[in-house]
Scaffold this motif. Sequence first.
Motif, mmCIF file in Angstrom:
data_model
loop_
_atom_site.group_PDB
_atom_site.id
_atom_site.type_symbol
_atom_site.label_atom_id
_atom_site.label_comp_id
_atom_site.label_asym_id
_atom_site.label_seq_id
_atom_site.Cartn_x
_atom_site.Cartn_y
_atom_site.Cartn_z
ATOM 1 N N HIS B 163 0.818 -1.210 0.000
ATOM 2 C CA HIS B 163 0.000 0.000 0.000
ATOM 3 C C HIS B 163 0.851 1.259 0.000
ATOM 4 O O HIS B 163 0.503 2.278 0.592
ATOM 5 C CB HIS B 163 -1.015 -0.057 1.140
ATOM 6 N N MET B 164 1.971 1.160 -0.708
ATOM 7 C CA MET B 164 2.759 2.343 -1.035
ATOM 8 C C MET B 164 2.367 2.744 -2.453
ATOM 9 O O MET B 164 2.384 1.913 -3.373
ATOM 10 C CB MET B 164 4.241 2.005 -0.951
ATOM 11 N N VAL B 165 2.017 3.996 -2.625
ATOM 12 C CA VAL B 165 1.575 4.478 -3.946
ATOM 13 C C VAL B 165 2.771 4.547 -4.896
ATOM 14 O O VAL B 165 3.818 5.092 -4.545
ATOM 15 C CB VAL B 165 0.893 5.854 -3.808
ATOM 16 N N ILE B 166 2.612 3.977 -6.093
ATOM 17 C CA ILE B 166 3.631 4.116 -7.138
ATOM 18 C C ILE B 166 3.125 4.953 -8.318
ATOM 19 O O ILE B 166 3.889 5.293 -9.204
ATOM 20 C CB ILE B 166 4.167 2.748 -7.644
ATOM 21 N N VAL B 167 1.828 5.253 -8.314
ATOM 22 C CA VAL B 167 1.256 6.116 -9.360
ATOM 23 C C VAL B 167 0.286 7.082 -8.683
ATOM 24 O O VAL B 167 -0.856 6.721 -8.375
ATOM 25 C CB VAL B 167 0.503 5.300 -10.440
ATOM 26 N N VAL B 168 0.745 8.304 -8.412
ATOM 27 C CA VAL B 168 -0.135 9.311 -7.791
ATOM 28 C C VAL B 168 -1.418 9.430 -8.617
ATOM 29 O O VAL B 168 -1.354 9.510 -9.853
ATOM 30 C CB VAL B 168 0.593 10.678 -7.725
ATOM 31 N N ASP B 169 -2.574 9.392 -7.955
ATOM 32 C CA ASP B 169 -3.874 9.474 -8.633
ATOM 33 C C ASP B 169 -4.108 8.327 -9.607
ATOM 34 O O ASP B 169 -4.869 8.467 -10.578
ATOM 35 C CB ASP B 169 -4.034 10.807 -9.387
ATOM 36 N N ARG B 177 -6.681 4.221 -0.973
ATOM 37 C CA ARG B 177 -5.762 5.094 -1.708
ATOM 38 C C ARG B 177 -5.891 4.837 -3.207
ATOM 39 O O ARG B 177 -6.493 3.850 -3.625
ATOM 40 C CB ARG B 177 -4.298 4.826 -1.303
ATOM 41 N N LYS B 241 7.263 -4.366 -15.153
ATOM 42 C CA LYS B 241 7.759 -3.015 -14.846
ATOM 43 C C LYS B 241 7.144 -2.498 -13.531
ATOM 44 O O LYS B 241 7.834 -1.900 -12.708
ATOM 45 C CB LYS B 241 7.426 -2.063 -16.000
ATOM 46 N N TYR B 242 5.848 -2.756 -13.346
ATOM 47 C CA TYR B 242 5.189 -2.332 -12.107
ATOM 48 C C TYR B 242 5.717 -3.112 -10.898
ATOM 49 O O TYR B 242 5.944 -2.555 -9.830
ATOM 50 C CB TYR B 242 3.665 -2.527 -12.204
ATOM 51 N N CYS B 245 9.091 -1.702 -10.074
ATOM 52 C CA CYS B 245 9.048 -0.364 -9.464
ATOM 53 C C CYS B 245 8.959 -0.480 -7.942
ATOM 54 O O CYS B 245 9.720 0.148 -7.210
ATOM 55 C CB CYS B 245 7.858 0.428 -10.020
#
Lengths: 317, 317
Positions: B163-169, B177, B241-242, B245
């Motif tokens: 639950h760490m954001v890798i794509v804001v919005d 989130r 890739k995701y 990241c």
Amino acid sequence: MYNIGIDLGGTNIVSSVVNDKYEIISTAKVPTNSPRSADEIFDDIAMISQKAVREAGLTMDDIYSVGLGTPGTVNAEGEIEFANNLGFNHVPAAKMLEERLGVKKVFIENDANCAALGEAYAGVGDGAKDFIAVTLGTGVGSGVIVSGKIVNGVNNAGGECGHMVIVVDGEQCSCGRKGCWEAYASATALIRQTKKAMEDYPDSIMHKLAEEEGKVSGRTAFDAMRTGDIAGIKVVEDYIKYVACGVINLVNAFQPEIICIGGGICNEGETLLKPLRRYVEAERYSIHSKIQTKIVKAELGNDAGVIGAAILYMVKE
Amino acid sequence: MYNIGIDLGGTNIVSSVVNDKYEIISTAKVPTNSPRSADEIFDDIAMISQKAVREAGLTMDDIYSVGLGTPGTVNAEGEIEFANNLGFNHVPAAKMLEERLGVKKVFIENDANCAALGEAYAGVGDGAKDFIAVTLGTGVGSGVIVSGKIVNGVNNAGGECGHMVIVVDGEQCSCGRKGCWEAYASATALIRQTKKAMEDYPDSIMHKLAEEEGKVSGRTAFDAMRTGDIAGIKVVEDYIKYVACGVINLVNAFQPEIICIGGGICNEGETLLKPLRRYVEAERYSIHSKIQTKIVKAELGNDAGVIGAAILYMVKE
């Protein structure tokens, strides 16, 4: 008990004698004058450290340990493996200090980690065992303390939370990745975002403010916002959203007792921290927990680094 | 020395007796049949635990400690504060197990953290002190070990790196989130990405593969890729890739000795791990370090959870 804490910076080197109440009792300073050879720089470090000891009314026999905070990466043997802005490559810092000062206990650590340790033990952390210090400056620095120890990882390069990507394929970061937190939440990023908004809003008061200050700074958008300027409000709102994104990532990964925010942007105080806390409260994974991470402003400023360096022995012995 | 490790899952409950070589010597199982009252569930847990002890040819007097891994959040008193898919709200799990089994040393921990501990000590970690286990399943689970201890944070909710954001919005995540790593790197996300590509590529072989399997699964795009299908290749490349990241984010923050990847998607083995390692090598912050984080496949499978639960005493006493 007295310890020497040294902050080896790109511009200045500071050496302080710190007592066992974490108080700085004397300080000496010298310009770094980089690029110079490591030998010359360490001669100067020894010179100001001896000066600080004399000014404290002590001799080197009174010094229990010496700690040094440096930019770049440090290995377990106290060697500075690589420090870009000092031009250092495999400099045996611990050995060089030991030889020059005659003190056996010498500890070398990354400067952001020293600052985190200082704030955790002697500053706003008040001894917190799970603590993160984030610095919003030229970059986004961070130092992470888990169970009272610095998170160094297997190669002493841990705790680089500014280089966690928050926007896949986003803005180019100086580290080589795209979309790092640093590329959105540093003062440098804020200035870039401000300049972009000034292009989009030619009537914004930010043009006048920047002209008065002689440059676009990290304050420009915040000052404009306070006058009700639409472009300034937009820049600040977006910037705080980016800061919050990374802070919430840290909350979810570490759930520390305290995250303290330092660096130049932090002079905005509650203007930054209040909306930041609102984001954290809304989005943290731990919505059901009674105990929650506190988000506070760093309080030691530049002293955090030397105090943290002086108490490295507490976590490294 | 013998310990009981229990894995309280949404579908099944497993209890195993584990010896001091981290070997499972007996196992008993019961369906969870959730939703049921905590009392009924803990009666069953006690019943299968006693059965496992009998089958091991032991008595409860031979048992040093009992550990239980559960979904949700657990507090320092061994209470399950909240476990959504069990319908648990403030269940005093440690006390309930102690009463039913007569064992004084009872430890309760989040299930992902137990699995990480199991892999770190008894599995692919081989005793690594800085270790992260990531599970690419319905969600993205993670357990983080720093200096040999589970990163629980101040409220026992730490280690939620999915639950760490890798794509804001970005994509909506189940946690509230937007843009979490879980929303891009879970099997659920891969299936969503596959379905999207099937809409965009009506001629893709993925339509035939999904029809044969009766559904779109985490394998569909990987199988299509192996036939040279353009849409399949694109889905897999983006997905990896995701995954990369988030893994690089963890490397930069923790620099653990090992990151192990488990969960269903991991059956792809080197098809997943080889390109993943290439991303990590290209983008990690620690480019100048001699020692680097190893990226490996989890090896204990479902046993990681019970073994980790059985050895909780090692990190919690």
